[in-house]
Design a protein around this motif. Structure first.
Motif, PDB file in Angstrom:
ATOM      1  N   UNK A  52      12.210  17.560  37.423  1.00 50.44           N
ATOM      2  CA  UNK A  52      12.809  17.964  38.446  1.00 50.44           C
ATOM      3  C   UNK A  52      13.666  18.089  37.309  1.00 50.44           C
ATOM      4  N   UNK A  53      14.670  19.197  37.556  1.00 49.63           N
ATOM      5  CA  UNK A  53      16.964  19.466  36.784  1.00 49.63           C
ATOM      6  C   UNK A  53      17.600  17.760  36.464  1.00 49.63           C
ATOM      7  N   UNK A  54      17.758  17.525  35.448  1.00 50.87           N
ATOM      8  CA  UNK A  54      18.687  16.168  34.899  1.00 50.87           C
ATOM      9  C   UNK A  54      20.310  17.704  35.335  1.00 50.87           C
ATOM     10  N   UNK A  55      21.074  17.716  35.907  1.00 55.27           N
ATOM     11  CA  UNK A  55      22.294  18.692  35.108  1.00 55.27           C
ATOM     12  C   UNK A  55      23.188  17.548  35.160  1.00 55.27           C
ATOM     13  N   UNK A  56      23.285  17.411  33.587  1.00 54.25           N
ATOM     14  CA  UNK A  56      24.911  17.167  33.642  1.00 54.25           C
ATOM     15  C   UNK A  56      26.009  17.704  33.449  1.00 54.25           C
ATOM     16  N   UNK A  57      26.551  17.006  34.529  1.00 53.22           N
ATOM     17  CA  UNK A  57      27.872  18.490  34.730  1.00 53.22           C
ATOM     18  C   UNK A  57      28.815  18.179  34.495  1.00 53.22           C
ATOM     19  N   UNK A  58      29.601  18.817  33.686  1.00 54.30           N
ATOM     20  CA  UNK A  58      31.332  18.605  33.960  1.00 54.30           C
ATOM     21  C   UNK A  58      32.316  19.595  34.373  1.00 54.30           C
TER      22      UNK A  58
ATOM     23  N   UNK B 283      30.512  27.742  33.332  1.00 54.08           N
ATOM     24  CA  UNK B 283      29.620  27.524  32.353  1.00 54.08           C
ATOM     25  C   UNK B 283      29.696  26.296  32.322  1.00 54.08           C
ATOM     26  N   UNK B 284      30.042  25.091  32.126  1.00 55.28           N
ATOM     27  CA  UNK B 284      29.783  23.808  32.784  1.00 55.28           C
ATOM     28  C   UNK B 284      28.999  23.222  34.164  1.00 55.28           C
ATOM     29  N   UNK B 285      28.803  24.091  35.271  1.00 56.76           N
ATOM     30  CA  UNK B 285      28.416  23.925  35.727  1.00 56.76           C
ATOM     31  C   UNK B 285      27.732  24.829  36.857  1.00 56.76           C
ATOM     32  N   UNK B 286      26.811  25.814  35.627  1.00 56.78           N
ATOM     33  CA  UNK B 286      26.535  26.904  36.025  1.00 56.78           C
ATOM     34  C   UNK B 286      24.918  26.824  37.091  1.00 56.78           C
TER      35      UNK B 286
ATOM     36  N   UNK C 162      15.162  17.177  13.600  1.00 57.14           N
ATOM     37  CA  UNK C 162      14.412  17.905  14.228  1.00 57.14           C
ATOM     38  C   UNK C 162      15.387  18.746  15.502  1.00 57.14           C
ATOM     39  N   UNK C 163      16.382  17.804  15.414  1.00 58.81           N
ATOM     40  CA  UNK C 163      17.819  18.362  16.469  1.00 58.81           C
ATOM     41  C   UNK C 163      17.893  19.445  16.373  1.00 58.81           C
ATOM     42  N   UNK C 164      17.786  20.442  15.153  1.00 63.01           N
ATOM     43  CA  UNK C 164      17.966  21.824  15.178  1.00 63.01           C
ATOM     44  C   UNK C 164      17.192  22.842  16.073  1.00 63.01           C
ATOM     45  N   UNK C 165      15.938  22.198  16.604  1.00 59.38           N
ATOM     46  CA  UNK C 165      15.367  22.759  17.742  1.00 59.38           C
ATOM     47  C   UNK C 165      15.354  22.163  18.889  1.00 59.38           C
ATOM     48  N   UNK C 166      15.561  21.099  18.273  1.00 62.94           N
ATOM     49  CA  UNK C 166      16.220  20.224  20.229  1.00 62.94           C
ATOM     50  C   UNK C 166      16.800  20.244  20.963  1.00 62.94           C
ATOM     51  N   UNK C 167      18.078  21.023  20.425  1.00 65.44           N
ATOM     52  CA  UNK C 167      19.534  21.203  20.792  1.00 65.44           C
ATOM     53  C   UNK C 167      19.002  22.442  22.171  1.00 65.44           C
ATOM     54  N   UNK C 168      18.007  23.231  21.939  1.00 64.61           N
ATOM     55  CA  UNK C 168      17.101  24.204  22.632  1.00 64.61           C
ATOM     56  C   UNK C 168      16.574  23.792  23.751  1.00 64.61           C
ATOM     57  N   UNK C 169      16.287  22.778  23.590  1.00 61.74           N
ATOM     58  CA  UNK C 169      15.540  22.033  24.438  1.00 61.74           C
ATOM     59  C   UNK C 169      16.548  21.052  25.572  1.00 61.74           C
ATOM     60  N   UNK C 170      17.772  21.209  25.328  1.00 59.03           N
ATOM     61  CA  UNK C 170      18.138  19.662  25.721  1.00 59.03           C
ATOM     62  C   UNK C 170      18.322  19.820  27.144  1.00 59.03           C
ATOM     63  N   UNK C 171      18.037  19.688  27.758  1.00 54.29           N
ATOM     64  CA  UNK C 171      17.707  19.325  29.873  1.00 54.29           C
ATOM     65  C   UNK C 171      18.750  18.864  29.923  1.00 54.29           C
ATOM     66  N   UNK C 172      19.127  18.199  29.605  1.00 56.17           N
ATOM     67  CA  UNK C 172      20.877  18.427  30.897  1.00 56.17           C
ATOM     68  C   UNK C 172      21.820  19.733  30.496  1.00 56.17           C
ATOM     69  N   UNK C 173      21.293  20.380  29.016  1.00 57.54           N
ATOM     70  CA  UNK C 173      22.072  21.317  28.515  1.00 57.54           C
ATOM     71  C   UNK C 173      21.349  23.036  29.698  1.00 57.54           C
ATOM     72  N   UNK C 174      20.226  23.063  29.136  1.00 52.82           N
ATOM     73  CA  UNK C 174      19.724  24.513  29.327  1.00 52.82           C
ATOM     74  C   UNK C 174      18.652  24.614  31.260  1.00 52.82           C
ATOM     75  N   UNK C 175      18.884  23.651  31.849  1.00 50.23           N
ATOM     76  CA  UNK C 175      18.940  24.343  33.261  1.00 50.23           C
ATOM     77  C   UNK C 175      20.071  24.024  34.089  1.00 50.23           C
ATOM     78  N   UNK C 176      19.722  24.970  34.961  1.00 53.44           N
ATOM     79  CA  UNK C 176      20.931  25.567  35.866  1.00 53.44           C
ATOM     80  C   UNK C 176      21.085  24.163  37.589  1.00 53.44           C
ATOM     81  N   UNK C 177      22.134  23.864  37.424  1.00 52.13           N
ATOM     82  CA  UNK C 177      22.075  22.955  38.722  1.00 52.13           C
ATOM     83  C   UNK C 177      22.082  23.696  39.648  1.00 52.13           C
ATOM     84  N   UNK C 178      20.808  23.926  40.400  1.00 51.00           N
ATOM     85  CA  UNK C 178      21.118  24.897  41.744  1.00 51.00           C
ATOM     86  C   UNK C 178      19.685  23.629  42.106  1.00 51.00           C
ATOM     87  N   UNK C 179      20.108  23.259  42.519  1.00 44.70           N
ATOM     88  CA  UNK C 179      18.948  22.239  43.070  1.00 44.70           C
ATOM     89  C   UNK C 179      19.264  21.585  44.405  1.00 44.70           C
ATOM     90  N   UNK C 180      20.153  21.740  44.592  1.00 46.17           N
ATOM     91  CA  UNK C 180      21.108  22.686  46.230  1.00 46.17           C
ATOM     92  C   UNK C 180      19.870  23.680  46.723  1.00 46.17           C
TER      93      UNK C 180
END
Lengths: 130, 335
Positions: B62-68, B82-85, B278-296
């Motif tokens: 599931x999507x876990x957007x943490x929003x600002x 941008x903060x809650x795309x 490995x955060x060098x690669x991991x930052x691209x996969x940050x689940x709270x950052x790389x998914x749109x908040x369109x759950x609804x």
């Protein structure tokens, strides 16, 4: 993130990071040898020992510049008691007075090691003027 | 003093000495100049590929957007794009800002007790970790790109331009590269933070100190070679060009300091995939950052879902209809 996006990114990263290997593929890079021509060839010894000159010529030139510009002291006496003019390009007793061809001497190593000295922003090679 | 940083510190010293004495004493130039760098490259890419493919295989249920910021809502409520795309473009922008400017770190706060009489807990904006991290990463990137001059012949113009910008202060000869100074200062700051800030010190392990000491060792040996002890740069480029053209050679007269430097760099590369680096690669996969908040707005189906065998009420009634009628229970379908 979709799996295809992750793999695309991973492949792009690996290709970019391996860039030094594929850009040189099939090439060889022979090391250039600085040539001693004219007077330098017969003189055998520079201002300091060969290895010392290799490592520290830039610091020596830096000190010479300060010495000439600030103290008007233009003569350098080395450990053998021999005197040299503290000058890069003027006169017989200067650096280029002995190492007559900049492109065969200075530039050989500087180009290979990607060193771009700012000497030549003010000084000109005597040969270039003619 | 605590062993969490004394052990990594000692290990880095030892590693350097192993290479230095191995070359100066035992004459193992071939091992430290050819075998170890190649092995490190293989370990780096192999490990990197393994780690990322392992991450890619994990499901994202599931999507876990943490929003600002304000999410997309009614038309007259202003969304923070941008903060809650809710679109791919917004997510892309958020990721670009995260990767290049460490935006999450910029929001860092610190908790401390007020120094007033009330002694209450307060939170304040703490920007120095962000400044230090930004300085460290960009200086390190510049240093790495500058080192390409040892791996390409002729050296391309854009690397020369970078060297020109890095040495623009024209301090001393050989000209001072600002990136080296910034890198050392920043990494020392990051280390000091781990040692002197009690809260950070408490959660720091050997795995946090080891990369720091390794990078400090690499930086100091590099700076020392360029400005102080001097090494045979022509021989070094001959060696590095030999490595990248697969014609490895060991030129005479290269100081052990260089092999120590290369050994520490090789250790850093080989250690990279199995570490926090490995955060060098991991930052691209940050689940709270790389998914749109369109759950609804969009229905997301868990990829883990399998076909659940269900027994509906209709089927239940089919099974027990006669008994239900006998017992006087209401049924939907009476035969």
């Amino acid at each position: 993130m979709s799996k295809s996006a992750i793999f695309t990114g991973l492949v792009i990263f690996i290709i970019i990071a391996l860039f030094p290997f594929w850009i040189n593929f099939g090439k060889t890079a022979p090391v250039p040898e600085p040539e001693l021509v004219g007077k330098a060839k017969t003189a055998k010894k520079c201002v300091l020992d060969k290895m010392d000159m290799r490592a520290n010529h830039m610091s020596l030139l830096d000190e010479w510049r300060d010495s000439v510009v600030r103290d008007a002291n233009r003569i350098y006496t080395n450990t053998d008691g021999k005197e040299f003019a503290m000058s890069l390009s003027t006169g017989e007793n200067s650096c280029l007075g002995c190492h007559e061809d900049k492109s065969k001497f200075c530039d050989k190593c500087h180009n290979y090691a990607s060193v771009d000295p700012y000497c030549w922003e003010c000084h000109t090679e005597p040969k270039e003027i003619k | 003093m605590n062993q969490k940083y004394l052990v990594p510190l000692a290990v880095v010293f030892l590693l350097f000495l192993v290479a230095y004495t191995g070359v100066e004493g035992a004459g193992l130039q071939g091992f430290f100049g050819i075998f170890v760098p190649y092995a490190a490259v293989v370990a780096f890419f192999g490990g990197f590929f393994y780690r990322v493919t392992k991450w890619a295989r994990s499901a994202v249920p599931f999507r876990i957007p943490t929003t600002c910021g304000q999410q997309k809502s009614l038309p007259w409520i202003k969304q923070n794009c941008i903060d809650n795309p809710n679109t791919g473009t917004g997510v892309f922008l958020r990721m670009v800002l995260e990767i290049f400017l460490f935006r999450s770190l910029f929001r860092n706060t610190k908790a401390a007790f007020n120094r007033s009489e009330k002694n209450e807990l307060t939170y304040s904006w703490e920007i120095f970790l962000w400044v230090g991290a930004l300085a460290f990463h960009y200086a390190f990137l510049t240093v790495i790109i500058r080192h390409l001059r040892f791996f390409i012949e002729p050296v391309p113009g854009w690397i020369k331009f970078l060297e020109y910008l890095d040495g623009i202060a024209q301090v001393g000869l050989p000209g001072l590269f600002l990136s080296g100074v910034v890198l050392l200062a920043a990494v020392l700051f990051l280390l000091a933070r781990r040692i002197y800030d009690n809260k950070v010190s408490h959660i720091s392990l050997a795995a946090d100190y080891f990369p720091l000491f390794l990078i400090i060792g690499i930086t100091i040996s590099g700076i020392s070679m360029r400005y102080f002890t001097k090494v045979d740069i022509m021989g070094i480029k001959e060696l590095t060009m030999g490595l990248v053209t697969f014609n490895p050679v060991i030129p005479e007269g290269i100081s052990g300091l260089f092999y120590g430097h290369v050994f520490l760099v090789s250790i850093l590369f080989a250690y990279f995939p199995m570490s926090k680096l490995m955060h060098m690669a991991g930052i691209f996969l940050s689940p709270t950052r790389n998914m749109a908040n369109n759950n609804r707005a969009v229905r997301h189906i868990n990829p883990w879902n399998y076909d659940v065998k269900v027994h509906t009420y209709e089927e239940y009634e089919d099974d027990f209809r006669e008994k239900m009628i006998e017992a006087g229970l209401p049924v939907d379908k009476k035969e």
